[in-house]
Design an enzyme around this catalytic site. Structure first.
Site, short mmCIF file in Angstrom:
data_model
loop_
_atom_site.label_atom_id
_atom_site.label_comp_id
_atom_site.label_asym_id
_atom_site.label_seq_id
_atom_site.Cartn_x
_atom_site.Cartn_y
_atom_site.Cartn_z
N ASN A 197 87.87 120.02 -23.17
CA ASN A 197 86.85 119.99 -22.12
C ASN A 197 86.83 121.34 -21.36
O ASN A 197 87.36 122.33 -21.83
CB ASN A 197 87.01 118.79 -21.19
N ARG A 198 86.21 121.35 -20.17
CA ARG A 198 85.88 122.64 -19.55
C ARG A 198 86.84 123.04 -18.42
O ARG A 198 87.38 122.18 -17.74
CB ARG A 198 84.44 122.58 -18.99
N HIS A 257 87.19 123.78 -24.53
CA HIS A 257 87.96 123.31 -25.68
C HIS A 257 88.99 124.32 -26.23
O HIS A 257 89.12 124.49 -27.45
CB HIS A 257 87.00 122.91 -26.80
N HIS A 295 88.43 114.76 -31.04
CA HIS A 295 87.00 115.00 -30.86
C HIS A 295 86.14 114.55 -32.05
O HIS A 295 85.24 115.29 -32.48
CB HIS A 295 86.80 116.49 -30.58
N TYR A 314 83.16 112.67 -34.03
CA TYR A 314 81.77 112.28 -33.77
C TYR A 314 81.50 111.00 -34.58
O TYR A 314 81.60 111.01 -35.81
CB TYR A 314 80.80 113.36 -34.27
N GLN A 341 85.65 111.06 -21.89
CA GLN A 341 84.39 111.80 -21.92
C GLN A 341 83.51 111.12 -22.97
O GLN A 341 83.89 110.99 -24.13
CB GLN A 341 84.61 113.27 -22.32
N GLU A 369 86.05 110.78 -25.98
CA GLU A 369 87.25 111.62 -25.93
C GLU A 369 88.13 111.20 -24.76
O GLU A 369 87.77 111.43 -23.61
CB GLU A 369 86.85 113.08 -25.73
#
Ligand code: GLA
Length: 383
Positions: free
Chosen positions: A106-107, A136, A210, A212, A320, A348
């Protein structure tokens, strides 16, 4: 003649022994060379198969979950993740498909944090809303390095343990960090992802899985019709740079309320500030689900068409939910499919985004002598 008499009993013995082998989980992990890294190093891929026929593939490159097949309500297996068919494909992965991201998933706002009085500067490799941040783990994060894999198996589980030693100063983070990630596929149709880490100097981290997901097994479809439950009464509103503002907001009465199952697409276009800033769902929810020891019930995702269900439990404080808003058809993945807007979603489990700069976040610091531990259980079924 002599050698034949020696060989025959051995053949007979192995025939006799093989039914016993098959009664356990023997031979349910295999490994193969997946391809070569640009520097010539080999990356292997491990295939885990459970007693019910589920198959998960994990590669040493990026400690990535390459694929996982899950049965639908009629017993048909399909891969339910986005990604690539070959290592060459994965080497182009800028979407973090299937990856283990770190050190800090994440950020981090402005790519800066202060630890024990010292300011650290990270590469700003992302700029949602035109506002730079570190995303990330940096330019060459955990998703883009070669891990060292080792398989394991017992009667009911099989998996792969992947180790990576990140040098002091790598991607701007302090401390030599040794991280071990394991993927375990159980005969209860669970995929367990765990990360543990130790350091030789204080550092910050948030190691995140992570993948999808598109539970339909058809990557050309939208996840807008999936039903999602998030066991969370609050979420973290962000600024335009997708950095949490510090507010912990109740979900009640908003399109962020997934405390009961909601079709994802039903409210995603509502005129609601968080959805506008995130270009859809791309936020952290603070988990408040039922506890089972250290684990909290985090999420339940269902594709109503195929009946596939995935639940997630974790020992982390947040999740997330990213709705695949940045997918735009430019990435061509498995089977040559161009991955369209919202054709997959990420769930996540993690610490709060930007935790090192957020006094309200649970601590993200790891010190020598301590062990970081993140556990995430994906449980699959169909109904
Ligand atoms: C995360 C973030 C998204 C996006 C994707 C990668 O899940 O929440 O904003 O950056 O990764 O594309």
């Amino acid at each position: 003649m002599k050698s034949l008499t020696l060989v025959l009993p051995l053949v007979a013995m192995s025939v006799l022994l093989s039914p016993l082998d098959n009664a356990g989980a023997a031979d349910t992990v295999s490994e193969a060379v997946y391809g070569k890294m640009p520097d010539g190093a080999e990356a292997r891929v491990f295939t885990l198969t459970n007693a019910n026929g589920m198959e998960a593939k994990v590669t040493e490159y990026g400690a990535i979950l390459v694929s996982i097949t899950v049965a639908d309500k009629d017993g048909n297996f399909a891969d339910v993740t986005h990604g690539y068919d070959t290592l060459e494909g994965w080497l182009t992965n800028t979407s973090y498909f299937g990856a283990t991201v770190g050190r800090f998933g994440n950020r981090i706002a402005n790519g800066k944090f202060t630890l024990e009085g010292k300011e650290y500067n990270l590469a700003t490799n992302n700029d949602p809303g035109g506002i730079p941040c570190a995303l990330h783990g940096g330019i060459k994060g955990f998703d883009k390095v070669l891990w060292k894999g080792e398989s394991f198996e017992n009667d009911t589980d099989r998996g792969v343990k992947l180790t990576y030693v990140s040098a002091d100063g790598e991607e701007g983070y302090p401390g030599t960090l040794t991280t071990v990630v394991t993927y375990t596929l159980t005969d209860d149709d669970e995929l367990i992802w765990e990360a543990s880490a130790t350091t030789d100097a204080p550092t910050v981290l948030n190691v995140v899985h992570h993948s999808y997901w598109n539970l339909s097994g058809d990557a050309t479809t939208s996840i807008n019709d999936h039903e999602l439950t998030l066991y969370a009464d609050h979420y973290l509103p962000t600024d335009a740079g997708l950095i949490p503002t510090g507010e912990v907001a109740p979900v009640a009465g908003t399109p962020m309320d997934f405390t009961t199952a909601h079709v994802i697409g039903a409210r995603v276009e509502e005129d609601f500030e968080a959805l506008k800033l995130g270009a859809g769902y791309d936020h952290a929810w603070v988990l408040s689900g039922e506890k089972d020891g250290d684990l909290t019930k985090a999420a339940r995702l269902k594709d109503p068409e195929t009946g596939r269900v995935m639940t997630i439990a974790t020992n982390q404080p947040a999740i997330q939910f990213y709705g695949g808003n940045f997918l735009d058809g430019t990435v061509e993945g498995k089977g040559g499919v161009a991955y369209q807007h919202r054709s997959a979603l990420c769930l996540e489990t993690e610490n709060y985004p930007d935790a090192p700069n957020n006094p309200k976040a649970p601590p993200a610091v790891l010190k020598p002598g301590e062990t970081y531990y993140h556990k995430m259980i994906h449980a699959f079924s169909a109904e």
